[in-house]
Design an enzyme around this catalytic site. Structure first.
Site, PDB file in Angstrom:
ATOM      1  N   ASP A   1       0.872  -0.955   0.631  1.00 47.20           N
ATOM      2  CA  ASP A   1      -0.124   0.006  -0.080  1.00 47.20           C
ATOM      3  C   ASP A   1       0.943   1.246   0.060  1.00 47.20           C
ATOM      4  OD1 ASP A   1      -2.053   1.763   0.707  1.00 47.20           O
ATOM      5  OD2 ASP A   1      -2.041   1.453   2.780  1.00 47.20           O
ATOM      6  N   PHE A   2       0.669   2.234  -0.023  1.00 51.24           N
ATOM      7  CA  PHE A   2       1.215   4.575  -0.563  1.00 51.24           C
ATOM      8  C   PHE A   2       0.493   4.498   1.142  1.00 51.24           C
ATOM      9  CE2 PHE A   2       2.616   8.063  -1.492  1.00 51.24           C
ATOM     10  CZ  PHE A   2       3.039   7.887  -1.606  1.00 51.24           C
ATOM     11  N   ASP A   3      -0.075   5.108   1.357  1.00 54.37           N
ATOM     12  CA  ASP A   3      -0.259   6.013   1.989  1.00 54.37           C
ATOM     13  C   ASP A   3      -0.761   4.785   3.718  1.00 54.37           C
ATOM     14  OD1 ASP A   3      -1.290   8.357   1.793  1.00 54.37           O
ATOM     15  OD2 ASP A   3      -2.245   7.376  -0.010  1.00 54.37           O
TER      16      ASP A   3
END
Length: 280
Positions: free
Chosen positions: A35-37
């Site tokens: 995932d990013f955030d």
């Protein structure tokens, strides 16, 4: 083999220990999806200010040449994640793939192009109704609406009572989503309206099939990552080793309790990836 002064943390489950062992033994057969955030980037009050942790790109560059593939799977538009991540044109990340909007969009480093289907018409309709709906609730003061193009999100992190605003808006936003053929995805002080049929689990399963990977590592931090965790569990049941990483210190207990390894935030998760890369 590089020197590795820091011992790797030990997964708390036997399935996770098997997944880590498989990653270290046969990295060329492994997909690492993240995932990013909240995973590669710290959570910040204004999502437009989010940027990948300074150690993220170096860790991915160290890891990528050893594994079958590295993918970023995010609810953000793919192009935004690429920009905020600083992933474009990085030597060593020539084969990085970013699956944006929960897999509805795809950016490949090799072409720097984004491929995506037409947007769902319900998103535009819900976006048009949203300001009027929010104004009917006292709790909306201080909330912030993020237009993601293929989705729209209401953030309550800046409200006077962030959790109170989240709780008050959840039911009316669920109703709005339902009326326009969308689904409501709750997260950490954010409520996102997006099209059905695509989630991180579907995106991960399709990507693993495409790559022919044997081992799957997935790291996330929020409720939207639960479907990807479920996909890894399904793959493990069919004989694919897997490792589930949770970034955070219990902010999302539903995710943490399913993880093989809970790491206290993006810096620790990135350190883990760098430590793995140093052993390959």
């Amino acid at each position: 083999m590089g020197s590795h002064p820091n011992p790797l943390p030990t997964p708390v489950t036997s399935a996770g220990a098997d997944g880590l062992a498989a990653l270290l033994a046969r990295p060329g057969k492994a997909v690492v999806a993240l995932d990013f955030d909240g995973t590669l980037a710290e959570i910040v009050p204004d999502p437009e200010q989010a940027r990948a942790h300074p150690g993220a790109v170096p860790a991915l560059v160290a890891l990528a040449p050893h594994v079958a593939s590295v993918a970023v799977i995010t609810g953000r538009p793919a192009e935004v994640a690429v920009r905020y991540g600083g992933f474009a044109g990085v030597p060593g990340l020539e084969h990085l793939v970013v699956l944006g909007h929960y897999g509805a969009e795809r950016w490949d480093a090799v072409s720097s192009a984004v491929h995506a289907p037409p947007p769902h018409p319900g998103v535009a309709a819900a976006r048009a109704e949203l300001p009027g709906l929010l104004e009917r609730f006292d709790a909306w003061q201080g909330t912030w609406t993020e237009d993601k193009g293929r989705a729209v999100a209401v953030h309550t992190r800046r409200a006077a009572d962030p959790q109170g605003a989240f709780d008050a808006l959840r039911a009316p936003l669920a109703d709005l989503a339902d009326r326009h053929g969308l689904m409501l995805e709750p997260g950490r002080l954010v409520l996102e309206l997006r099209p059905p049929g695509m989630d991180k689990g579907v995106a991960l399963a399709e990507y693993v099939r495409e790559t022919g990977a044997e081992t799957v590592v997935y790291g996330g931090d929020d409720l939207g990552d639960l479907p990807a965790f479920a996909t890894v569990d399904t793959l493990r049941a069919s004989g694919h080793p897997g490792l589930l990483l949770c970034s955070g210190t219990g902010e999302v207990p539903e995710l943490a309790e399913k993880a093989d390894l809970v790491l206290p935030g993006p810096a620790a998760l990135i350190d883990f990836l760098a430590s793995v890369a140093a052993r390959l």
